[in-house]
Design a protein around this motif. Structure first.
Motif, PDB file in Angstrom:
ATOM      1  N   GLY A 150       0.779  -1.228   0.000  1.00 15.36           N
ATOM      2  CA  GLY A 150       0.000   0.000   0.000  1.00 15.36           C
ATOM      3  C   GLY A 150       0.808   1.273   0.000  1.00 15.36           C
ATOM      4  N   ALA A 151       0.107   2.361  -0.225  1.00 18.44           N
ATOM      5  CA  ALA A 151       0.638   3.738  -0.253  1.00 18.44           C
ATOM      6  C   ALA A 151       1.518   3.988  -1.482  1.00 18.44           C
ATOM      7  CB  ALA A 151       1.385   4.045   1.041  1.00 18.44           C
ATOM      8  N   THR A 152       1.979   5.219  -1.598  1.00 16.35           N
ATOM      9  CA  THR A 152       2.848   5.567  -2.737  1.00 16.35           C
ATOM     10  C   THR A 152       4.235   4.972  -2.481  1.00 16.35           C
ATOM     11  OG1 THR A 152       3.581   7.559  -1.631  1.00 16.35           O
ATOM     12  CG2 THR A 152       1.661   7.788  -3.084  1.00 16.35           C
ATOM     13  N   VAL A 177     -10.094  17.512   1.782  1.00 15.81           N
ATOM     14  CA  VAL A 177     -10.724  16.661   0.759  1.00 15.81           C
ATOM     15  C   VAL A 177     -11.577  15.570   1.401  1.00 15.81           C
ATOM     16  CG1 VAL A 177      -9.165  16.961  -1.208  1.00 15.81           C
ATOM     17  CG2 VAL A 177      -8.564  15.339   0.604  1.00 15.81           C
ATOM     18  N   ARG A 178     -11.338  15.324   2.685  1.00 14.92           N
ATOM     19  CA  ARG A 178     -12.089  14.284   3.396  1.00 14.92           C
ATOM     20  C   ARG A 178     -13.528  14.693   3.693  1.00 14.92           C
ATOM     21  NH1 ARG A 178      -9.841  10.023   5.865  1.00 14.92           N
ATOM     22  NH2 ARG A 178      -7.650   9.794   5.448  1.00 14.92           N
ATOM     23  N   ILE A 179     -13.813  15.992   3.572  1.00 13.83           N
ATOM     24  CA  ILE A 179     -15.131  16.465   3.994  1.00 13.83           C
ATOM     25  C   ILE A 179     -16.251  15.718   3.258  1.00 13.83           C
ATOM     26  CG2 ILE A 179     -15.308  18.466   2.391  1.00 13.83           C
ATOM     27  CD1 ILE A 179     -16.181  18.811   6.046  1.00 13.83           C
ATOM     28  N   LYS A 180     -16.009  15.434   1.965  1.00 15.21           N
ATOM     29  CA  LYS A 180     -17.035  14.742   1.172  1.00 15.21           C
ATOM     30  C   LYS A 180     -17.315  13.345   1.748  1.00 15.21           C
ATOM     31  CE  LYS A 180     -16.853  13.999  -3.402  1.00 15.21           C
ATOM     32  NZ  LYS A 180     -16.020  14.214  -4.593  1.00 15.21           N
ATOM     33  N   ARG A 181     -16.194  12.676   2.158  1.00 13.29           N
ATOM     34  CA  ARG A 181     -16.344  11.329   2.710  1.00 13.29           C
ATOM     35  C   ARG A 181     -17.012  11.352   4.078  1.00 13.29           C
ATOM     36  NH1 ARG A 181     -10.446   8.847   1.887  1.00 13.29           N
ATOM     37  NH2 ARG A 181     -11.089   7.901   3.838  1.00 13.29           N
ATOM     38  N   SER A 182     -16.831  12.478   4.798  1.00 14.78           N
ATOM     39  CA  SER A 182     -17.326  12.542   6.181  1.00 14.78           C
ATOM     40  C   SER A 182     -18.838  12.626   6.252  1.00 14.78           C
ATOM     41  CB  SER A 182     -16.722  13.739   6.904  1.00 14.78           C
ATOM     42  OG  SER A 182     -15.341  13.652   6.809  1.00 14.78           O
ATOM     43  N   PHE A 197       0.435   3.779   6.993  1.00 20.02           N
ATOM     44  CA  PHE A 197       1.813   3.951   6.486  1.00 20.02           C
ATOM     45  C   PHE A 197       2.156   5.440   6.426  1.00 20.02           C
ATOM     46  CE2 PHE A 197       2.000  -0.186   3.687  1.00 20.02           C
ATOM     47  CZ  PHE A 197       1.844  -0.942   4.826  1.00 20.02           C
ATOM     48  N   ASP A 198       1.153   6.249   6.066  1.00 19.17           N
ATOM     49  CA  ASP A 198       1.397   7.697   5.982  1.00 19.17           C
ATOM     50  C   ASP A 198       1.799   8.251   7.348  1.00 19.17           C
ATOM     51  OD1 ASP A 198       0.135   8.556   3.114  1.00 19.17           O
ATOM     52  OD2 ASP A 198      -0.944   6.883   4.010  1.00 19.17           O
ATOM     53  N   VAL A 199       1.203   7.701   8.421  1.00 20.73           N
ATOM     54  CA  VAL A 199       1.532   8.168   9.773  1.00 20.73           C
ATOM     55  C   VAL A 199       2.933   7.681  10.154  1.00 20.73           C
ATOM     56  CG1 VAL A 199       0.825   8.179  12.202  1.00 20.73           C
ATOM     57  CG2 VAL A 199      -0.915   8.162  10.412  1.00 20.73           C
ATOM     58  N   ASN A 241       3.979  -1.169  -3.505  1.00 23.43           N
ATOM     59  CA  ASN A 241       3.209   0.076  -3.389  1.00 23.43           C
ATOM     60  C   ASN A 241       1.744  -0.213  -3.744  1.00 23.43           C
ATOM     61  OD1 ASN A 241       2.414   0.871  -6.141  1.00 23.43           O
ATOM     62  ND2 ASN A 241       4.610   0.981  -6.498  1.00 23.43           N
ATOM     63  N   GLY A 242       0.861   0.712  -3.334  1.00 25.77           N
ATOM     64  CA  GLY A 242      -0.569   0.434  -3.443  1.00 25.77           C
ATOM     65  C   GLY A 242      -1.196   0.720  -4.789  1.00 25.77           C
ATOM     66  N   PHE A 243      -0.379   1.009  -5.789  1.00 24.06           N
ATOM     67  CA  PHE A 243      -0.954   1.363  -7.090  1.00 24.06           C
ATOM     68  C   PHE A 243      -0.507   0.339  -8.133  1.00 24.06           C
ATOM     69  CE2 PHE A 243      -0.871   4.879  -4.246  1.00 24.06           C
ATOM     70  CZ  PHE A 243      -2.121   5.451  -4.394  1.00 24.06           C
TER      71      PHE A 243
HETATM   72  N1  UDP Z   1      -3.865   3.996  -1.481  1.00 24.95           N
HETATM   73  C1  UDP Z   1      -3.271   2.971  -2.166  1.00 24.95           C
HETATM   74  N2  UDP Z   1      -3.796   2.567  -3.354  1.00 24.95           N
HETATM   75  C2  UDP Z   1      -4.912   3.131  -3.888  1.00 24.95           C
HETATM   76  C3  UDP Z   1      -5.544   4.180  -3.157  1.00 24.95           C
HETATM   77  C4  UDP Z   1      -4.995   4.580  -1.935  1.00 24.95           C
HETATM   78  O1  UDP Z   1      -2.270   2.423  -1.715  1.00 24.95           O
HETATM   79  O2  UDP Z   1      -5.342   2.714  -4.970  1.00 24.95           O
HETATM   80  C5  UDP Z   1      -3.277   4.408  -0.198  1.00 24.95           C
HETATM   81  C6  UDP Z   1      -3.010   5.883  -0.050  1.00 24.95           C
HETATM   82  O3  UDP Z   1      -1.754   6.212  -0.654  1.00 24.95           O
HETATM   83  C7  UDP Z   1      -2.993   6.030   1.463  1.00 24.95           C
HETATM   84  C8  UDP Z   1      -4.001   4.967   1.910  1.00 24.95           C
HETATM   85  O4  UDP Z   1      -4.177   4.096   0.820  1.00 24.95           O
HETATM   86  O5  UDP Z   1      -1.733   5.704   1.962  1.00 24.95           O
HETATM   87  C9  UDP Z   1      -5.391   5.514   2.196  1.00 24.95           C
HETATM   88  O6  UDP Z   1      -5.385   6.234   3.310  1.00 24.95           O
HETATM   89  P1  UDP Z   1      -6.719   6.867   3.880  1.00 24.95           P
HETATM   90  O7  UDP Z   1      -6.333   7.637   5.086  1.00 24.95           O
HETATM   91  O8  UDP Z   1      -7.483   7.563   2.806  1.00 24.95           O
HETATM   92  O9  UDP Z   1      -7.530   5.554   4.263  1.00 24.95           O
HETATM   93  P2  UDP Z   1      -8.618   5.332   5.370  1.00 24.95           P
HETATM   94  O10 UDP Z   1      -7.847   5.230   6.657  1.00 24.95           O
HETATM   95  O11 UDP Z   1      -9.547   6.501   5.336  1.00 24.95           O
HETATM   96  O12 UDP Z   1      -9.243   4.040   4.937  1.00 24.95           O
END
Ligand code: UDP
Length: 249
Positions: A112-114, A223-228, A193-195, A139-141
């Motif tokens: 996951g993640a970039t 950008v999260r506001i829409k999801r909230s 992972f971002d944290v 990576n997550g893509f």
């Molecule tokens: N991400 C990913 N692949 C994707 C879309 C998102 O690896 O196709 C990763 C993104 O880089 C981030 C995480 O997934 O690290 C999503 O974090 P977010 O806080 O949005 O997730 P939540 O905790 O809300 O589920």
């Protein structure tokens, strides 16, 4: 001895009645016995999505454990008179599992993640948990149909697979692939992972204690506001469920 698991149902999702420590003990026991476990850390947004997407609900129902990730779930359980002991977030489970892996030299895999966030995550984990073995990362893509990637993960034989693709992708990926593995803990941990990488900061402790972490995240990432929007919808649905329950009493 097999421990029975008590479940608390909220809007069709069955949460495990557990503290963080009890869950980690269960997962440790599963690792020791070479079992396979699917863990979902569900917040109100996940519950609402599952109520709108039948396939996603089925994916979540495949999980061995669904934990209450978010104060919204804990409050909903209280309101429905089936309280849960505490919030058990994906990030906190991940930290406990890293500790466990470090103490026992377990093999871990990161998905996951970039690429940049993943790289920093691995650097920080290697620095802080010297004894665990990182047996691979992705990576997550990536293209899910790429069999080479799946085979690479299977061959690494990880004890724990951290899947940080965000919801619902992470649960969908685990649900689709877990049958290919013989053992392992598979857990969706969202933006953890971002944290760990330091690209996103967790809310200060005071905000966490005031149960306002969700608000902090919205302020930091508008950008999260829409999801909230899922949060008020969730509260409304829980109230409806409660009214249904009291009318039957
Ligand atoms: N991400 C990913 N692949 C994707 C879309 C998102 O690896 O196709 C990763 C993104 O880089 C981030 C995480 O997934 O690290 C999503 O974090 P977010 O806080 O949005 O997730 P939540 O905790 O809300 O589920």
């Amino acid at each position: 001895m097999t421990k029975t698991k008590k479940l608390i149902k909220i809007l069709g999702v069955s949460f495990i009645d557990t503290t963080l420590q009890q869950l980690v003990e269960r997962l440790h026991d599963s690792i020791i016995h070479n079992k396979k476990r699917f863990v979902v850390t569900a917040n109100p947004e996940i519950v609402m999505n599952a109520n709108k997407d039948e396939e996603y609900m089925k994916d979540i129902q495949k999980a061995d454990y669904v934990t209450a990730d978010g104060i919204g779930i804990v409050k909903a359980a209280q309101l429905l008179k089936t309280p849960l002991p505490e919030r058990v977030s994906g990030y906190e489970i991940m930290l406990e599992l890293l500790k466990l892996a470090n103490q026992n030299s377990y093999k871990v895999y990161f998905i996951g993640a970039t690429e940049d966030t993943l790289h920093k995550t691995i650097q920080n984990v290697e620095r802080d948990y010297e004894n665990l073995e990182i047996v691979g990362s992705q990576n997550g893509f990536f293209d899910w149909s790429d069999d080479q990637i799946t085979q690479k993960i299977i061959k690494a034989e990880p004890h724990i697979v951290f899947v940080a693709l965000g919801a619902p992708l992470q649960e969908k990926w685990i649900s689709k692939h877990i049958h290919l593995f013989d053992k392992g803990i598979f857990i969706g941990i969202g933006g953890s992972f971002d944290v760990i990488a330091g690209t996103v900061k967790r809310a200060p402790v005071l905000w966490q204690k005031a149960n306002l972490e969700w608000l902090y995240r919205i302020i930091k990432q508008p950008v999260r506001i829409k999801r909230s929007i899922a949060i008020p919808q969730f509260i409304l649905q829980v109230f409806k469920e409660k009214l249904k329950g009291t009318s039957k009493e």
